[in-house]
Design an enzyme around this catalytic site. Sequence first.
Site: not given
Lengths: 435, 399
Positions: B236, B300, B335
């Site tokens: 991330s 995601d 994600h």
Amino acid sequence: MDRKQCCVKLSVQPSRGLMDEKFIVLVQNALPGSQLTIRALHRCEDGHSWEAFGHYTADTIGTINVSDDPSIGGTYSGVEQMGLLWSFRPIPGSKPGLRMRKKNIQTPMEVTISVYQGHQTEGFADLVPLSGVVVERWYMAPGVRRIPVTEGGLTAALFLPSGPGPFPGLLDLWGGGGQLVEYRAALLASHGFASMAIDYLTAKITMETGKMVDNQYFETAYRVLQQHPQVCGSKIAMIGLSFGTSITLKMAVYSEVIKLSAAVCISGSHVQPVDGSVEEILRFFQKNGDKTRFSEKNEVIWRDLLLPIPTDPSLKVNVGRLQCPLLLVVGEDDQNWPAQESALDIKEMMARAGNSHLLTVLSYPNAGHLIEPPYTTHARSSTFKTIEIEEKVMCLWGGQMVEHSRAQEDAWKKILVFLRENLYGGRNPTSFSHL
Amino acid sequence: MTQVVPPILSVTPSRALVDEKFKVLVENLPPGCPVTVRSLHQSEDKHDWEAYGHYISDHSGVVSVSEDLSYGGTYTGKEPMGLLWSMRPVPGSRPGLRLRKMNVCTPMLVTISVHSGHEGFRDKAPLASVLTERWYMAPGIQRISINEQGVQGTLFIPPGPGPFPGLLDMWGGGGGLLEYRAALLASHGYVSLALDYLGFDQESENLELKYFETAFNIIKDHPQVMPDRVGIFGLSLGSLVAVTLAAYSTITKVGPCLSARVNEDNQVIWKDVGLEFITDPSNIVGRINCPTLLVNGCDDQNWPTVETAEDVARLMREAGKEHLLSRLAYPDTGHLIEPPFSPHFRATTFVIRSSKEKVILLWGGQTKPHSDAQEDSWRKILSFLQFHLYCGPSLKAKI
């Protein structure tokens, strides 16, 4: 040319295993064709260091798999997946007569496995390995509980498997050295048996009063186990090694209280004064003390004390009256007890009595007296102190390392299958296939 | 005195690393017996998580979770590890929970149990249960708190003499210090630094960059690390940092100094990069000079990773660096691509650093494909790291 290799990768799977589980030792990224030594090092609880090592040659892609590739030298040779454990020996310079045994079974045995450049045989402490990992070997599976038992004057430890139960029970007895030896019971609990290790020679009550325990002591242990809420009271077995066999056979045949579903007798004999207490049996052995022999290295050989196997029925447990399955485990090179001769006599007695369908004998050539859980280091002899004699002697147990180690591995699997069949019911347990 | 002998449940191995598989076996059941095999775990924050599968024993009274099909529960079909990856909070738990281990020195304890029947299996006591340990740290790993030169984090060093390749491990915008992935990477032979960085203030970008450079150097300069084999692992926001670090940092610049060697062999892993915060992406991406693995989930919901990944590929192609890039894109994957067998979270509560506001963030993904992606990507990541940091020659020719 001995170019230093970098990035050699060593892995051991699983890194945390039970004592009887196999592991896979893999070296990767070595120079193809290079000579390497894989070594295991362990420092035991009493401070002594033990080592085992194998000499290998990396293949064309720079890999060594100890399960598939042969060791061409070291403390073991050939394709030996677990050689790094069962071929342990004290490091050079150690005092003689050592034996590796774990007392605290709530912590793992830690073994450092490393890979070194070249085929090394000594001076490892001065060498820098190419790579090293730490492996844990446990006697207790997660969730197994250890409960000290003092009820009824017992000196014992109960190991309960994880889960609600109820579990079949097991009484676990060792031999003439006394003490409370817990590791086998802990390992058996890790396989689903509520196992009670019992000290019956150096129990607290004996140390305090000077009196040996009597038959009631074992019956108390049986009762305590049977009445435990997580134990299946109608499925209790007994396992004994050495003098523990004497007790097991006696209880199995003569006790009014103890009703066994199965018995495992390792490296022992049925020869004993049939009506004798523990103390009387020991005195009977002592009486024959003049039959003690010595090896060229002056190691004590006690196997003759009970030979020849008597014909007098008052001197042998009447195994013809046995009502439960019996598994006898015998090392044919046992120098401490006449286990093989006794097994033959037991077989004859049971054949005559018509209950030999209960008997299974596992007899191992070149295995010695101390048939322990698999990968336990073989001790052909070690210093030993029985409760009768003041000084330690060097006792010859017997056995050749390779055959003895194979016997341990094979016998353990068969013991587990035997216990599973007789205590749980059902055949062909698949959950032992990884052992 | 109890009479009935129960079924026999075993989990092999009983102690394992979190990315290792286990075999769950039930024996001694009656033949053709419907049972439920269930896993239960109490997290560090005292929430209960469970997974379960409905099975029927065979003619010999055996259920093998590795071989048999689950007919229902939190997973179906032949799923050896379903009891872990399909875990979710037990009924009645509050929403938005996430399972993450903070103390990596102890194992995750999971109780596997077998129950009679399918419907309403929870109403009765289990027939048998065993405890299994799942570890992030292999034996012999050293865990060292780092608080030097302004950098805060935790360093994990594998056992053995070394030297080892190194990894800088960075998480996302949630902040705080998460050690578990670094511990697991150390278990695979990398000196790994889990870096604590509390928010990334894009205004003082260069100042922040220095923080990461220092952290990177701490690894590189460690006596047990091979200085020319250090990589960066980011998830991330962490991957955004990784990109910037690889591109902008003076330590990774080509130049006539000793650090020039360092440049060629830094390895970068991006995960779910969002390049919105970077004003001139081509400038950054084009400067990457090391093998790069990009992993993203096509579902995601947190970052526009599919579009971003396309951008990155294009920019690297334009800069003549396409040969350095590998991409793994997984359908129906969200994600939070975590180490294998970790439960999937489609949405969890998240605290926004600046406003301290608690929201429910949608991460995306469907449990089964997401879990498959975790398992597959982890194996490929380890393989990528092994190839570039363990096997590759230590000096590469400069392009």
